[in-house]
Design an enzyme around this catalytic site. Structure first.
Site, PDB file in Angstrom:
ATOM      1  N   GLU C  49       0.809  -1.225   0.000  1.00 29.00           N
ATOM      2  CA  GLU C  49       0.000   0.000   0.000  1.00 29.00           C
ATOM      3  C   GLU C  49       0.840   1.272   0.000  1.00 29.00           C
ATOM      4  OE1 GLU C  49      -0.237  -2.434   2.332  1.00 29.00           O
ATOM      5  OE2 GLU C  49      -0.630  -1.598   4.323  1.00 29.00           O
ATOM      6  N   ASN C  50       2.134   1.161   0.276  1.00 28.72           N
ATOM      7  CA  ASN C  50       2.973   2.358   0.158  1.00 28.72           C
ATOM      8  C   ASN C  50       3.333   2.685  -1.292  1.00 28.72           C
ATOM      9  OD1 ASN C  50       4.452  -0.079   0.701  1.00 28.72           O
ATOM     10  ND2 ASN C  50       6.319   1.129   0.732  1.00 28.72           N
TER      11      ASN C  50
END
Lengths: 234, 218, 218, 234
Positions: C49-50
């Protein structure tokens, strides 16, 4: 399982059914998925809702599909580019939902991003905001706009790799990357299909998780207009 | 070279003179597209809402059908151009990142609000980016002929045509005059060459304050 | 090689077996990060998700401090990786473009809802992407030890810890057993090697239906 | 007028005032504008609201500024990464607004995009939705989240050209492109400053219209941690 599909006609027959909402990329004919649109004109399907900035030009692109009577609703920002749309609208043969171009693009982005709706200042106080919810946020009036999603998206990209990562070409990018996120089934028409590793991870605009099928462009926009091209699939 | 400028060219030239300093400028279709030929400010960067920043004129031989402006006219890249999608482009507009929008208009009312997207009685089937530019650009300059082709007045007390926004524009440049809008009031600040104040008054229905050079009152 | 797997490895291996076909998979921190070493499905693409899709293990010598997963551990690119910003990454998650999220949990209730972000009495100062994954991923697999380090029960009638979402997970893999969640009810579908049904019952507070292989009832 | 600024200390003294909201890019130290943060620790300013996924690590990055008592409010998703935050929070020395990471990033994007607020499913029914408006859209519950904007943004990019176009490096991209859109004054710290024309128009992630000032990175994250670098400005 490769995403590259050779038989476009069969793909559309499998994926399309009457009454669906189809997102179609492009700003006029620029960046429009001309091959998919052409094949749509060969498919027996009706009562389509088309989300696209325009419904093509007179007799061209989506304009051809419009004249076949397959489109019952248009959601876009500038139908003026095709005089046939106005004529059909006048006769009550088509329903139109007119949105400011920024609202159209933002609503599609919202649809792809799991956002239910959002508030924009655009159109507040105008005829296009009539009947829409108004909310005051930090002292300013905003109008509520719901997200837009499609059953199928037809998009045009420049290159795809085998996994389905996409890059676009110049201003032919426009609505395509947004629409690639906002439909249940996404078909990308591309000019070039390359090996994995040939696209720079930093420049990929549409990561492959958005793309379900890739087809080779058979119609390209040139200075001389739309021309058919013959190219072998990798 | 001392070519006599057409009305439209005269308007475009005056708008170009207004674009000073580092500016991101969006040009609407019609007269605004003539502005670049009078620009010699290298710090004006043109934005087009179909997804490009940094635009130049294109030579006939170099036309690429996939590099176009919002009027679908062919354009060229510059050395620091960038491309982006339609949502990002309108995020720039709505988010206040465009300094000036130069737009055509069908009518302007006496508070400076404009109508430029729809004509009653005709099908209202096109709006494009007009409403987004009106709410988002930091400064709005209208570039239009003072009268319609049928010599009808366009700067009226109230617009008969549907408004594009509740936000007044900042400046109106016509082939008759230049108006500035402050606090929803019109100020005539310049007469175009060869135009008399009387002619402007005769051809303008909206109330306005005369504030020609040397007559600054505020 | 016949190395005895640790409890965590056993869980990770069982989760890996579940990942069949072409899948976009997001792995939470903790046990889920062990899953890749048991994956031999080339059609599993890992999402972090980064801002990255397409993740591989990294060799010590090739560590780049600017290529990390959500747990800030170094990772490597694959041949079809891509990078994107945090809003685009969560647009993928919320928008339903991630097929499976494998997450750790502190507690699971008997409807399959989980608590995995906050402990009452402690400062509630971190949530990260847990809630987004819970509402957005098409399928949620919990990978956790059956009991806490202090041998406390984690699969309870109700969670004491704050829920991460009102959405129940789809599958729970522990070192004792595998549960499937259907219509907000738990079904015990597998026992882990050497674990008896009695042991699962003793160490699980939530009601569940036993539906081990050969006992399919629906 | 060049956007490249050599005296970072002076720039921050000019742009920062007590009580401002500052957006700070990065996911932990990855993609954090370490030079700007370091210089922030040298500036006399207080009562700052910091929007950032974390408040650095213990004594590092924003953690250093936190320990100087300059930060009165943190808006982020994962303060757990710095134990000092919890300690100050316990003592009532700092106000915290905890948002899911997707909501944090989406709210910043909204702030930059002229969107007043939006509806997300994330956090519905949880403690983090308490007191927030709920709206049912197409039969599903969503929670309202307002846009986030800043007075100043500190972002980290990889390369800038003279005009201020930016590209990023790997997962150091994270929140930076969003924050570049959502503040009145945007300062980009970059590792390399190149001539116009060296960045491909198709791969520019942040077009120059978002960037007000460019400074050269003097601290870089390496395998060995944060290290100072000396490099000449082009």
């Amino acid at each position: 399982m490769s995403k590259i599909i050779k038989d476009v006609n069969q793909l559309l027959r499998e994926q399309l059914t009457d009454g669906q909402t189809i997102l179609v990329g492009g700003f006029g004919l620029i960046g429009a998925p001309l091959t998919l649109i052409e094949e749509l004109s060969n498919i027996d399907v009706s009562d389509l809702s088309i989300v696209s900035n325009n419904l093509g030009e007179k007799g061209k692109g989506l304009g051809k599909v419009l004249n076949q009577g397959k489109i019952s609703k248009g959601i876009g920002s500038y139908f003026t580019s095709n005089p046939d749309v106005g004529e059909r609208y006048q006769k009550g043969e088509i329903e139109l939902q007119l949105l400011p171009q920024g609202t159209l693009s933002e609503s599609i982005r919202a649809g792809g991003a799991g956002i239910g709706g959002y508030f924009t200042k655009t159109s507040v106080g105008t005829d296009l905001a009539k009947g829409k919810d108004i909310r005051v946020i930090y002292g300013e009036e905003y109008v509520f706009e719901p997200a837009i999603k499609g059953d199928v998206a037809f998009i045009k990209a420049y290159k795809a790799d085998q996994a389905g990562n996409l890059v676009y070409y110049k201003t032919a990018r426009n609505f395509n990357p947004l629409m690639a996120t906002a439909a249940k089934y996404v078909i990308a028409e591309v000019e070039h299909i390359v090996e994995d590793g040939e696209l720079d991870p930093e420049e990929i605009v549409t990561p492959h998780l958005f793309v379900d099928a890739i087809v080779q462009s058979r119609y390209i926009l040139t200075k001389e207009g739309v021309v058919p091209v013959e190219r072998e699939i990798v | 070279m001392n070519v006599k400028l057409s009305r439209n060219e005269l308007i475009a030239k005056r708008v170009a003179e207004e674009l000073e300093g580092r500016l991101i400028v969006n040009l609407g279709i019609g007269i605004p597209t003539l502005v670049p030929q009078y620009l010699d400010n290298p710090e004006v960067f043109l934005h087009t809402e179909n997804g490009m920043l940094g635009i130049d004129d294109v030579e006939e031989d170099n036309i690429d059908p996939n590099i176009v402006n919002a009027g679908k006219l062919p354009i060229a890249e510059t050395k620091n151009s960038s491309y982006f999608n339609s949502a990002e482009s309108f995020a720039m507009i709505r988010g206040g990142h465009v300094d000036v929008a130069v737009l055509g208009a069908l009518q302007v009312d006496e508070t400076g609000k404009i109508a430029n997207w729809a004509i009653p009685g005709k099908n209202i089937i096109g709006v494009g980016g007009a409403m987004d530019l009106l709410v988002g650009a930091k400064k709005i300059v209208v570039a239009m002929t003072h009268l319609t082709k049928k010599n009808q007045i366009k700067i009226k007390k109230q617009c008969e045509f549907p408004l594009t926004s509740t936000r007044p524009v900042d400046m109106i440049v016509t082939d008759y005059a230049v108006f500035r809008v402050k606090n929803e009031e019109l100020y005539l600040t310049e007469l175009m060459p060869g135009v008399t104040l009387e002619e402007v008054k005769e051809n303008t229905e909206a109330n306005f304050t005369v504030q020609l050079k040397g007559e600054e009152v505020y």
